[in-house]
Write an enzyme that holds these catalytic residues in place. Structure first.
Site, PDB file in Angstrom:
ATOM      1  N   PHE A  86       0.812  -1.228   0.000  1.00 39.05           N
ATOM      2  CA  PHE A  86       0.000   0.000   0.000  1.00 39.05           C
ATOM      3  C   PHE A  86       0.838   1.268   0.000  1.00 39.05           C
ATOM      4  CE2 PHE A  86       1.046   0.052   4.498  1.00 39.05           C
ATOM      5  CZ  PHE A  86       1.098   1.414   4.774  1.00 39.05           C
ATOM      6  N   LYS A 140      -1.406  -7.140  -9.232  1.00 42.00           N
ATOM      7  CA  LYS A 140      -2.340  -7.224  -8.098  1.00 42.00           C
ATOM      8  C   LYS A 140      -1.874  -6.163  -7.092  1.00 42.00           C
ATOM      9  CE  LYS A 140      -3.034  -8.370  -4.334  1.00 42.00           C
ATOM     10  NZ  LYS A 140      -3.397  -7.351  -3.289  1.00 42.00           N
ATOM     11  N   CYS A 143       9.502   1.982   3.019  1.00 43.70           N
ATOM     12  CA  CYS A 143      10.421   0.871   3.297  1.00 43.70           C
ATOM     13  C   CYS A 143      11.835   1.392   3.495  1.00 43.70           C
ATOM     14  CB  CYS A 143      10.398  -0.125   2.157  1.00 43.70           C
ATOM     15  SG  CYS A 143      10.899   0.630   0.626  1.00 43.70           S
ATOM     16  N   GLU A 185       9.142  -4.133  12.857  1.00 42.75           N
ATOM     17  CA  GLU A 185       8.893  -3.032  11.928  1.00 42.75           C
ATOM     18  C   GLU A 185       7.549  -2.409  12.308  1.00 42.75           C
ATOM     19  OE1 GLU A 185       8.013  -4.013   7.796  1.00 42.75           O
ATOM     20  OE2 GLU A 185       8.954  -2.144   7.139  1.00 42.75           O
TER      21      GLU A 185
END
Ligand code: NAD
Length: 504
Positions: A154, A178, A286, A385
């Site tokens: 996302f 996808k 990230c 995380e």
């Protein structure tokens, strides 16, 4: 949160929007308001199969399309993405929550991958060796794999898919994307722009969905390769399952990026960078810095500087011109992040800035910049995380201790060092077991003509993404050894020779 009738986001298969066999949906939130703004269809295996069939049907002609035509099409697509950049950025901001300028930045970095893909005739040049043996030449070239699939997270709803499909398509493959079900709309506009650029139907398809769609992709016998970007547990799963099915796989996972700050660094500048990299996009990158490793005397002044700068950040809706940091993506993300803040306090870390009650009106999913000091490696706020605007300061005594800390972590996506010592920077860049390293640069995302990828549990598979490794991932090599004998009598006379051939 309103649940009144909302629009439905459909798949794009074979050039047409369709609901296919899907009846299940997931809500798409507006994170800035808490509004349930759309429903996205969740594909059934039959929908994935329909997309793969469309991609297979388009494959032979597309793979045979000349390099120059593929390149021109990429140029046309590139120009359309640039022309529609503001619309795309707005869609990203409204579904993801990030501020508009940040969304524009993601589009610009994605555009750079299309720029790179426009050079496909140059990138696919083979090798040729004349006269490797008497009368024999050897050459190699690369061909597409077939139908490729991308499964994306996302946090970069436009850029991360753009790491994949322009290169896959430019190299002659067809593609099934996808995207994340949390912010799916940008991918539908991208499909429209490909069509407007002249891409034949079926070359690029979008299937929305959740685990059911992912599993159908991983098991589909007609998909040759899977590119995945997301969290580490799912990356590991995707890699194992798709590899077991004989596919080529690159699966990029999560991150816990450390920035080391030495006492000889320009601390004010380092603090600016930590704040930008820790809290930009509400920490949902990230390559976000989530751990600041303060070495020796750097710690006290650094914590003070980050505290001041973190408290000055303007938190608000992504579309408001004054906002520097938007909300997080979903109610679940908000609950997870505030839960971690509670866990850090319970574990004994110093909560220097508490973002749990930011000063923002309405029902949006807001959490403010949060800063912990004196975090230790066994605490959850260090180990996990968090993927939110939470920076943990770990204090260490030396650069060597900082390097050991980084190398002891299984997540190894990116890292950075702030210092004025070239020697320290060189020792760092050579010793850390991490894929992407910044020297006085906090978010060292390589440009599109290099490849992007972490080490250890941040990437499963042999190939990094985009750049030259992207071209290698989406193609396979052929080597041709050829002889064109003339009709001289001595050539014709030669009988069988059963020895293993060597060059003469
Ligand atoms: P995620 O792993 O939850 O989802 C990624 C994709 O996997 C989505 O398309 C989702 O639909 C699918 N998925 C989710 N659960 C699944 C399951 N159980 N089985 C099969 N498929 C499933 O990740 P996210 O929350 O969307 O994104 C954030 C994560 O992505 C963070 O961990 C972040 O570090 C990581 N990320 C990594 C990079 C990188 O380059 N290494 C880049 C961006 C994001």
């Amino acid at each position: 949160m309103s649940t009144s009738a909302v629009r439905t986001i459909r798949h794009v298969i074979g050039g047409r929007e369709t609901a296919g066999e899907s009846s299940r949906t997931a809500p798409v939130w507006n994170p800035a308001t808490g509004e349930h703004q759309a429903d996205v269809l969740l594909a059934e295996p039959g929908d994935v199969d329909a997309a793969v069939r469309a991609a297979r049907t388009a494959l032979a002609d597309w793979a045979d399309t000349s390099l120059m035509r593929r390149s021109r099409l990429m140029f046309a697509f590139r120009n359309l993405v640039e022309k529609n950049l503001d619309d795309l950025a707005r869609i990203v901001s409204v579904e993801h929550g990030k501020v508009l300028d940040d969304a524009r930045g993601e589009l610009v970095r994605g555009l750079e991958v299309i720029d790179f893909a426009c050079g496909i005739p140059q990138l696919l040049k083979g090798e040729y060796s004349d006269q490797v043996s008497s009368g024999v030449d050897l050459f190699s070239f690369r061909q597409p794999l077939g139908v490729c699939a991308g499964i994306t997270p996302f946090n970069f709803p436009a850029m991360v898919p753009l790491w994949m499909h322009p290169i896959a398509i430019a190299t002659g493959n067809t593609f099934v994307l996808k995207p994340s079900e949390r912010d799916p709309s940008a991918s539908n506009l991208i499909a429209e722009l490909y069509a407007e650029a002249g891409l034949p139907d079926g070359v690029f398809n979008v299937v929305h969905g959740d685990k059911a769609a992912v599993d159908a992709i991983l098991d589909h016998p007609d998909i040759a390769a899977v590119s995945f970007v997301g969290s580490t547990p799912i990356a590991r799963y995707v890699h194992e399952r798709a590899t077991a099915g004989g596919k080529r796989v690159q699966a990029l996972g999560g991150a816990k990026n450390h920035a080391v700050v030495l006492p000889d660094a320009d601390l004010d500048q380092a603090a600016d960078h930590l704040v930008a990299a820790g809290y930009g996009s509400a920490g949902q990158r990230c390559m976000a810095i989530s751990v600041a490793v303060a070495v020796g005397a750097a710690a006290d002044p650094l914590v003070e500087l980050v505290r001041e700068k973190a408290r000055a950040i303007k938190v608000g809706p992504g579309l408001d011109a004054g906002s520097e940091m938007g909300p997080v993506v979903s109610p679940d993300a908000l609950a997870r992040i505030t839960g971690y803040i509670g866990s850090g306090v319970a574990a004994g870390a110093d909560l220097v800035v508490d973002g749990r009650e930011p000063d923002v009106k309405g029902d949006g999913f807001f959490v403010g910049p949060t800063l912990f000091d004196r975090v230790t490696p066994e605490m959850d706020v260090y180990r996990d995380e968090i993927f939110g605007p939470v920076v943990a300061v770990v204090r260490v005594g030396s650069l060597e201790e900082a390097i050991d800390l980084i190398n002891g972590n299984d997540l190894a996506n990116g890292t950075a060092i702030f210092t004025s010592s070239g020697h320290a920077a060189r020792l760092f860049q050579r010793s850390v077991q991490v894929g992407m390293i910044g020297v006085n640069v906090p978010i060292p995302v390589p440009m599109a003509f290099y490849s992007f990828g972490g080490w250890k549990d941040s990437l499963f598979g042999a190939h990094h993404i985009h750049g030259p490794e992207g071209v290698a991932f989406y193609t396979r090599a052929k080597a041709v050894t050829s002889r064109w004998p003339d009709d001289k009598p001595e050539d014709a006379k030669r009988g069988p020779d059963l020895r293993f051939p060597t060059a003469v």
